[in-house]
Design a protein around this motif. Structure first.
Motif, PDB file in Angstrom:
ATOM      1  N   ILE A  18       0.804  -1.228   0.000  1.00 55.80           N
ATOM      2  CA  ILE A  18       0.000   0.000   0.000  1.00 55.80           C
ATOM      3  C   ILE A  18       0.837   1.278   0.000  1.00 55.80           C
ATOM      4  N   PRO A  19       1.822   1.446   0.900  1.00 57.26           N
ATOM      5  CA  PRO A  19       2.537   2.738   0.922  1.00 57.26           C
ATOM      6  C   PRO A  19       3.409   2.994  -0.297  1.00 57.26           C
ATOM      7  N   ILE A  20       3.780   1.939  -1.035  1.00 60.96           N
ATOM      8  CA  ILE A  20       4.586   2.130  -2.242  1.00 60.96           C
ATOM      9  C   ILE A  20       3.840   3.002  -3.236  1.00 60.96           C
ATOM     10  N   PHE A  21       2.525   2.811  -3.312  1.00 61.27           N
ATOM     11  CA  PHE A  21       1.691   3.527  -4.276  1.00 61.27           C
ATOM     12  C   PHE A  21       0.876   4.625  -3.590  1.00 61.27           C
ATOM     13  N   ILE A  30      -5.173  17.682   4.750  1.00 58.88           N
ATOM     14  CA  ILE A  30      -4.975  17.871   6.195  1.00 58.88           C
ATOM     15  C   ILE A  30      -3.541  18.319   6.471  1.00 58.88           C
ATOM     16  N   GLU A  31      -3.100  19.335   5.711  1.00 55.72           N
ATOM     17  CA  GLU A  31      -1.770  19.924   5.863  1.00 55.72           C
ATOM     18  C   GLU A  31      -0.655  18.888   5.708  1.00 55.72           C
ATOM     19  N   GLY A  32      -0.891  17.902   4.837  1.00 53.87           N
ATOM     20  CA  GLY A  32       0.148  16.928   4.525  1.00 53.87           C
ATOM     21  C   GLY A  32       0.319  15.813   5.530  1.00 53.87           C
ATOM     22  N   ILE A  33      -0.606  15.720   6.494  1.00 53.95           N
ATOM     23  CA  ILE A  33      -0.457  14.705   7.543  1.00 53.95           C
ATOM     24  C   ILE A  33      -0.537  13.296   6.955  1.00 53.95           C
ATOM     25  N   LEU A  34      -1.490  13.080   6.021  1.00 54.17           N
ATOM     26  CA  LEU A  34      -1.606  11.765   5.389  1.00 54.17           C
ATOM     27  C   LEU A  34      -0.325  11.381   4.661  1.00 54.17           C
ATOM     28  N   GLY A  35       0.238  12.326   3.915  1.00 57.71           N
ATOM     29  CA  GLY A  35       1.479  12.057   3.207  1.00 57.71           C
ATOM     30  C   GLY A  35       2.605  11.702   4.150  1.00 57.71           C
ATOM     31  N   GLU A  36       2.670  12.394   5.281  1.00 63.64           N
ATOM     32  CA  GLU A  36       3.710  12.114   6.269  1.00 63.64           C
ATOM     33  C   GLU A  36       3.543  10.728   6.882  1.00 63.64           C
ATOM     34  N   ILE A  37       2.305  10.334   7.133  1.00 61.02           N
ATOM     35  CA  ILE A  37       2.037   8.999   7.689  1.00 61.02           C
ATOM     36  C   ILE A  37       2.504   7.922   6.718  1.00 61.02           C
ATOM     37  N   LEU A  39       4.694   8.236   4.349  1.00 61.79           N
ATOM     38  CA  LEU A  39       6.147   8.285   4.213  1.00 61.79           C
ATOM     39  C   LEU A  39       6.816   7.488   5.325  1.00 61.79           C
ATOM     40  N   ARG A  40       6.375   7.688   6.543  1.00 63.82           N
ATOM     41  CA  ARG A  40       6.965   6.946   7.669  1.00 63.82           C
ATOM     42  C   ARG A  40       6.666   5.458   7.541  1.00 63.82           C
ATOM     43  N   TRP A  41       5.498   5.147   7.054  1.00 61.64           N
ATOM     44  CA  TRP A  41       5.119   3.751   6.798  1.00 61.64           C
ATOM     45  C   TRP A  41       6.104   3.138   5.793  1.00 61.64           C
ATOM     46  N   ASN A  42       6.398   3.871   4.738  1.00 57.34           N
ATOM     47  CA  ASN A  42       7.356   3.405   3.735  1.00 57.34           C
ATOM     48  C   ASN A  42       8.739   3.194   4.336  1.00 57.34           C
ATOM     49  N   VAL A  43       9.176   4.115   5.168  1.00 57.16           N
ATOM     50  CA  VAL A  43      10.509   4.023   5.768  1.00 57.16           C
ATOM     51  C   VAL A  43      10.613   2.794   6.659  1.00 57.16           C
ATOM     52  N   VAL A  44       9.612   2.578   7.498  1.00 53.82           N
ATOM     53  CA  VAL A  44       9.617   1.408   8.384  1.00 53.82           C
ATOM     54  C   VAL A  44       9.635   0.123   7.566  1.00 53.82           C
ATOM     55  N   ASN A  45       8.797   0.050   6.537  1.00 57.13           N
ATOM     56  CA  ASN A  45       8.764  -1.139   5.682  1.00 57.13           C
ATOM     57  C   ASN A  45      10.099  -1.378   4.999  1.00 57.13           C
ATOM     58  N   THR A  46      10.722  -0.301   4.538  1.00 55.60           N
ATOM     59  CA  THR A  46      12.002  -0.440   3.850  1.00 55.60           C
ATOM     60  C   THR A  46      13.078  -0.973   4.784  1.00 55.60           C
ATOM     61  N   TRP A  92      15.193  13.317  -0.034  1.00 54.27           N
ATOM     62  CA  TRP A  92      15.753  12.053  -0.532  1.00 54.27           C
ATOM     63  C   TRP A  92      14.988  10.860   0.024  1.00 54.27           C
ATOM     64  N   ILE A  93      14.704  10.882   1.305  1.00 61.12           N
ATOM     65  CA  ILE A  93      13.977   9.766   1.929  1.00 61.12           C
ATOM     66  C   ILE A  93      12.602   9.603   1.301  1.00 61.12           C
ATOM     67  N   GLY A  94      11.895  10.717   1.116  1.00 60.99           N
ATOM     68  CA  GLY A  94      10.557  10.649   0.537  1.00 60.99           C
ATOM     69  C   GLY A  94      10.552  10.091  -0.872  1.00 60.99           C
ATOM     70  N   THR A  95      11.640  10.310  -1.610  1.00 58.86           N
ATOM     71  CA  THR A  95      11.728   9.805  -2.982  1.00 58.86           C
ATOM     72  C   THR A  95      12.240   8.376  -3.034  1.00 58.86           C
ATOM     73  N   ALA A  96      13.307   8.102  -2.296  1.00 60.53           N
ATOM     74  CA  ALA A  96      13.989   6.804  -2.404  1.00 60.53           C
ATOM     75  C   ALA A  96      13.239   5.671  -1.715  1.00 60.53           C
ATOM     76  N   ALA A  97      12.562   5.961  -0.603  1.00 63.58           N
ATOM     77  CA  ALA A  97      11.948   4.888   0.199  1.00 63.58           C
ATOM     78  C   ALA A  97      10.985   4.006  -0.588  1.00 63.58           C
ATOM     79  N   PRO A  98       9.971   4.556  -1.298  1.00 61.07           N
ATOM     80  CA  PRO A  98       9.054   3.657  -2.016  1.00 61.07           C
ATOM     81  C   PRO A  98       9.729   2.874  -3.142  1.00 61.07           C
ATOM     82  N   ILE A  99      10.750   3.448  -3.769  1.00 64.18           N
ATOM     83  CA  ILE A  99      11.447   2.763  -4.863  1.00 64.18           C
ATOM     84  C   ILE A  99      12.242   1.577  -4.329  1.00 64.18           C
ATOM     85  N   ILE A 100      13.024   1.822  -3.278  1.00 68.12           N
ATOM     86  CA  ILE A 100      13.807   0.739  -2.668  1.00 68.12           C
ATOM     87  C   ILE A 100      12.872  -0.288  -2.037  1.00 68.12           C
TER      88      ILE A 100
END
Length: 409
Positions: A18-21, A30-37, A39-46, A92-100
Motif C-alpha cells: 500500500i505505501p509504495i503507491f 490535512i496539511e500533509g499529515i496523510l502524506g507524512e504517515i 512516508l513513515r510507513w514506507n521508511v519502516v517497511n524499507t 531524498w527519503i521521501g523519494t527513495a523509500a518507495p522505490i527501494i
C-alpha cells in the motif's frame, strides 16, 4: 520454508504494498499529515525489508544493490552541494523509500510466490485506478489545485492540477504500470479477462480526460506498440529491448540536442494542440545546459526537488530525464542510472519468452518516450518496469509458460 514466512500472508503483504503507491494528493490533505504517515510507513517497511534482504542468502542481489547504490550516490551528491542538509535528506527519503521498498519486496517475494504477488498488486492497482477515475470525473480540475508562484514570491493566476494519484504526466505512468501488472496477471494464469479489459478501458478514459501532451504520446506509444507486438502475436513477433534503448538514445539527440521536433509539427500542433517549442521546454533545456556546465560532476542537489531553473519568472525542473539527473546529481549520479538501465536491458535481452520481452519492451518504450519531455526518475512508477524486467528474467530463467488451468490463489 517460505510457507512459514509472515510475508506469505496476503494481509501482511498488502501492508507492504500500500505505501509504495501512495497517492500524491495525500501530501496536500490535512496539511500533509496523510502524506507524512505514508512516508513513515514506507521508511519502516524499507528498513524491515532491508534486514530480511540481508538475512536471506539465496536471494539474487545484483540489481537490488544497483538501485540502492544509485540512490546512495544521489544522496551523497545532494549533501555535498546542499545548503540545507536536513531538507536534502528529507527530500531524498521521501523519494527513495518507495522505490527501494518495491525493489526489495519484489525481490524477496518473486523467488517463491511471484504469481500471488502479481495478482495482489494488480488488484490493488486496479482499485486505485478506478478510484482515481471516479474522483477525476467528480473533480475535473483535480482533487487539489496548486497555485503557481513567481520567483519573487507573488502568486499567479494559473493552477496545476493534482489528480488523486498524481499530477497528469505521472498519472499516465501510473496507468501504464497498472496495465503492465494486469497483463502479467492475465498471462501467468489466463483468468478473468474482463478484469484485463476493464483495466484498459478505465486507463484509456483517464488518459483522454487528462489529455496531457506528454502523457498522451506515451500512452499511445504503449497502446500501438502493444497492438503490434503483444496482441495477438506476442509469442511469434518479438520486440527487442535493444531496439527500444536505441530509440531512446536517437530520440534524445533528435529532440533535445538537435531540436528537430518541427518534423512532427503536424502531430504536435494539429493533434495535441501544443506548439513546436514543446510548451517552452526547449528554452528550459537551454538554461539546464548552462547550469549543468557550471556543476557537471555533482550537480546542484535535490533542493526544491530539482525546481531550480528560472524562466519567465517561474521555477521549473529540466523536463528531460537525462538533463534532470545531470542537473540534480551530476555525472556521478548519471553513471548510477546507466548501470540500472543497462542491467535491465541485458537481463531482458536474455529473456527467452518473446511475449514477456515484447510486453516489457513496449512499456519501457513508452516511458522513454515520455521522459524525452518529462523527468520522472524520482517516481516509483519509472523503475517498476525495469525492476520487473530483471525479476522476470532472473527468476524465470527457462521462460516457460505456467499451466493456465491453474488459477492464481
Amino acid at each position: 520454508m517460505y510457507k512459514k514466512s509472515v510475508l506469505n500472508n496476503k494481509i501482511v503483504l498488502l501492508l507492504f504494498i500500500i505505501p509504495i503507491f501512495t497517492p500524491q494528493s495525500f501530501d496536500f490533505f490535512i496539511e500533509g499529515i496523510l502524506g507524512e504517515i505514508f512516508l513513515r510507513w514506507n521508511v519502516v517497511n524499507t528498513i524491515i525489508l532491508f534486514l530480511i534482504f540481508l538475512m536471506r542468502k539465496k536471494l539474487k542481489r545484483s540489481y537490488s544493490w544497483s538501485i540502492i547504490s544509485f540512490w546512495l550516490l544521489f544522496l551523497i551528491c545532494s549533501l555535498i552541494t546542499s545548503n540545507d542538509l536536513m531538507k536534502s535528506i528529507n527530500t531524498w527519503i521521501g523519494t527513495a523509500a518507495p522505490i527501494i521498498n518495491f525493489m526489495l519486496l519484489s525481490n524477496i517475494i518473486f523467488k517463491y510466490n511471484s504469481k500471488n504477488y502479481i495478482n495482489l498488486v494488480s488488484k490493488y492497482l486496479f482499485f486505485l485506478l478506478s478510484l482515481n477515475l471516479i474522483l477525476l470525473i467528480i473533480f475535473p480540475h483535480g482533487v487539489v489545485s496548486l497555485q503557481h508562484v513567481f520567483t519573487d514570491g507573488r502568486a499567479s493566476d494559473s493552477f496545476k492540477r493534482v489528480n488523486f494519484m498524481a499530477t497528469d504526466n505521472t498519472t499516465i505512468q501510473f496507468l501504464i504500470v497498472t496495465i503492465l501488472f494486469s497483463e502479467l496477471r492475465y498471462y501467468f494464469c489466463k483468468v478473468n479477462s474482463l478484469f484485463r479489459k476493464l483495466t484498459w478501458i478505465i486507463s484509456g478514459l483517464t488518459a483522454v480526460i487528462i489529455w496531457s501532451g506528454t502523457g498522451i504520446v506515451g500512452y499511445l506509444v504503449f497502446l500501438l506498440s502493444s497492438a503490434i507486438f503483444v496482441f495477438p502475436r506476442g509469442e511469434k513477433l518479438k520486440f527487442s529491448i535493444n531496439s527500444v534503448y536505441l530509440f531512446g538514445i536517437i530520440s534524445f539527440f533528435i529532440i533535445v540536442v538537435f531540436r528537430l521536433q518541427s518534423l512532427f509539427s503536424f502531430f504536435i500542433v494539429g493533434v495535441l494542440g501544443k506548439d513546436v517549442s514543446l510548451s517552452n521546454r526547449i528554452y528550459i533545456w537551454d538554461i539546464a545546459y548552462s547550469k549543468i556546465l557550471q556543476r557537471p560532476l555533482l550537480g546542484w542537489g535535490n533542493n526544491s526537488k530539482g525546481w531550480i531553473i528560472e524562466y519567465n519568472w517561474y521555477n521549473y525542473y529540466a523536463h528531460n530525464l537525462v538533463l534532470d539527473i545531470l542537473i540534480q546529481g551530476g555525472i556521478i549520479t548519471m553513471l548510477g542510472m546507466y548501470f540500472i538501465l543497462n542491467h535491465s536491458r541485458v537481463s531482458l535481452s536474455r529473456q527467452r519468452d518473446k511475449y514477456l520481452e515484447s510486453l516489457l519492451s513496449c512499456c519501457i518504450l513508452s516511458i522513454f518516450t515520455m521522459n524525452i519531455t518529462e523527468s520522472q526518475f524520482t517516481s516509483a512508477y519509472f523503475y517498476i518496469p525495469f525492476i520487473l524486467a530483471w525479476l522476470l528474467s532472473t527468476y524465470n530463467p527457462n521462460s516457460t509458460r505456467v499451466n493456465h488451468k491453474k488459477l492464481l490463489s
